[in-house]
Scaffold this active site. Structure first.
Site, PDB file in Angstrom:
ATOM      1  N   GLY A   1       0.863  -9.355  10.561  1.00  0.00           N
ATOM      2  CA  GLY A   1      -0.496  -8.912  10.264  1.00  0.00           C
ATOM      3  C   GLY A   1      -0.804  -7.673  11.062  1.00  0.00           C
TER       4      GLY A   1
ATOM      5  CD  GLN B   1       5.072 -14.705   9.993  1.00  0.00           C
ATOM      6  OE1 GLN B   1       3.866 -14.626   9.841  1.00  0.00           O
ATOM      7  NE2 GLN B   1       5.725 -13.982  10.884  1.00  0.00           N
ATOM      8  NE  ARG B   2       8.348  -8.560   6.261  1.00  0.00           N
ATOM      9  CZ  ARG B   2       7.346  -8.027   5.591  1.00  0.00           C
ATOM     10  NH1 ARG B   2       7.135  -8.385   4.340  1.00  0.00           N
ATOM     11  NH2 ARG B   2       6.558  -7.143   6.154  1.00  0.00           N
TER      12      ARG B   2
ATOM     13  CB  THR C   1       1.538  -7.132   1.041  1.00  0.00           C
ATOM     14  OG1 THR C   1       1.330  -7.359   2.445  1.00  0.00           O
ATOM     15  CG2 THR C   1       0.204  -7.248   0.327  1.00  0.00           C
ATOM     16  CB  ILE C   2       3.762 -11.817   3.511  1.00  0.00           C
ATOM     17  CG1 ILE C   2       3.966 -10.940   4.741  1.00  0.00           C
ATOM     18  CG2 ILE C   2       5.055 -11.998   2.748  1.00  0.00           C
ATOM     19  CD1 ILE C   2       4.875 -11.561   5.790  1.00  0.00           C
ATOM     20  CG  ASP C   3       0.668  -8.243   6.273  1.00  0.00           C
ATOM     21  OD1 ASP C   3       1.104  -9.258   6.842  1.00  0.00           O
ATOM     22  OD2 ASP C   3       1.043  -7.092   6.550  1.00  0.00           O
TER      23      ASP C   3
ATOM     24  NE  ARG D   1       8.370 -21.671  28.722  1.00  0.00           N
ATOM     25  CZ  ARG D   1       9.401 -22.497  28.677  1.00  0.00           C
ATOM     26  NH1 ARG D   1       9.994 -22.741  27.504  1.00  0.00           N
ATOM     27  NH2 ARG D   1       9.845 -23.089  29.768  1.00  0.00           N
TER      28      ARG D   1
ATOM     29  CD  GLU E   1      -1.079   0.119   3.748  1.00  0.00           C
ATOM     30  OE1 GLU E   1      -1.916   1.030   3.699  1.00  0.00           O
ATOM     31  OE2 GLU E   1      -0.906  -0.603   4.745  1.00  0.00           O
TER      32      GLU E   1
END
Length: 340
Positions: free
Chosen positions: A169, A272-273, A124-126, A264, A102
């Protein structure tokens, strides 16, 4: 024709596949490609490199971006827009292909409004960019998170403890939702709905009563109904975003206190990236790159390539960046138990 390309914002699996597709498609048509290093910073500083077929060989399975990236906002810098224009004129750039989310595409939309030929590629991974059903990088990120959850089930059951998995996220909980459902999480907490701590505690206790240990997946931007966002620092980036982080640890401490069972937190963070993109992301990134070059060659501008169903289409950049694509919780009524 000389086509410029840059990758901005967070890195993402599939970026190199886009670069490769743009270069291969452009060169095949007799065009030249110039890559700008580190996103908009490269355009500001005229830090560019020519890209030919030799430069993109072997990039398809490679994670990250060979062009580098940054969260540079030219419109937050005195004289920034003018420096962008000067560089593009000096480099004789006929069209620009910015690859980003964005913020990166928000800058692209402004440049298109000022007359520059721009065709954006969503990244975007989101998966929170409106206008496209999926962005490349999302599938890989979900796969990484799901595998982590799969592994955590066994260690959680072995130690009879709650495990809280914090995933990325900021505003949208797509990664948490898909990874949590695929990994069989007990609870999924997303930014779209502030959560009730007592409800989460109840789900965890019920899971313990069944003889198994609970897994709680939480987006970094999720927050309790009676609390605020947990931030890693008070600093903001060039686009005004506060760095988030810490909700996993805070929630684990709270659940340990309320359930009387050890808890924990596991923060997946930039894992994740990184790494090799999935087959889906490689194919989608390649299709986006090819479609972007085709749009440029057709003289299109102010548009973004997007996936609608199984088709790659063009949508206005301004429309695609006007709002975020959030998780429509009403469509997941059958999974209501997941949302604490």
């Amino acid at each position: 024709m000389r086509i410029g390309i840059l990758t901005g914002g967070g890195d993402c699996p599939g970026l190199n596949a886009v670069i490769r597709a743009v270069v291969r498609s452009a060169v095949a048509a007799g065009d030249e490609v110039v890559g700008f290093r580190d996103g908009w910073r490269g355009v500001l500083d005229d830090d560019a490199v020519p890209l030919d077929l030799a430069a993109v060989r072997g990039l398809l399975p490679r994670g990250g971006t060979v062009l580098g990236t940054s969260r540079t906002n030219p419109y937050a810098i005195d004289g920034g827009p003018g420096r962008l224009t000067a560089t593009l004129e000096r480099q004789r750039i006929d069209a620009l292909v910015p690859v980003g989310g964005e913020d990166t595409l928000g800058v692209a939309a402004k440049l298109a409004g000022e007359g520059l030929r721009v065709v954006g590629v969503p990244k975007t991974i989101d998966n929170d960019l409106d206008g496209t059903d999926y962005t490349f990088g999302f599938d890989t990120a979900v796969g990484v998170a799901m595998e982590a959850i799969d592994r955590l089930h066994t260690t959680g059951d072995s130690h009879h403890r709650t495990l809280v998995v914090e995933v990325m996220g900021r505003h949208a909980g797509w990664i948490a939702l898909h990874a949590g459902m695929a990994g069989g999480a007990t609870v999924v907490l997303v930014p779209e709905r502030p959560f009730d701590v007592e409800a989460v505690v109840g789900h965890c206790l019920h899971r313990f009563e069944s003889g198994y240990s609970p897994i709680v997946v939480v987006s970094e931007g999720a927050r309790p109904a009676d609390g605020a966002l947990v931030t890693a620092s008070g600093q903001t980036d060039a686009f005004g975003h506060v760095r988030l982080g810490g909700i996993g640890a805070a929630l684990a401490a709270l659940l340990e206190e309320r359930t009387g069972r050890e808890a924990r937190a596991v923060v997946l963070g930039h894992v994740q990236r990184g790494g090799t993109p999935s087959a889906f992301d490689r194919v989608l990134a390649t299709r986006f790159g090819l479609a972007a070059v085709a749009a440029v060659q057709e003289g299109r501008s102010g548009v973004m390539v997007a996936l609608r169903g199984t088709d790659v289409v063009l949508v206005p950049i301004a429309e695609a960046t006007a709002r975020l694509k959030l998780v429509p919780l009403e469509r997941y009524a059958e999974a209501e138990v997941f949302f604490g």
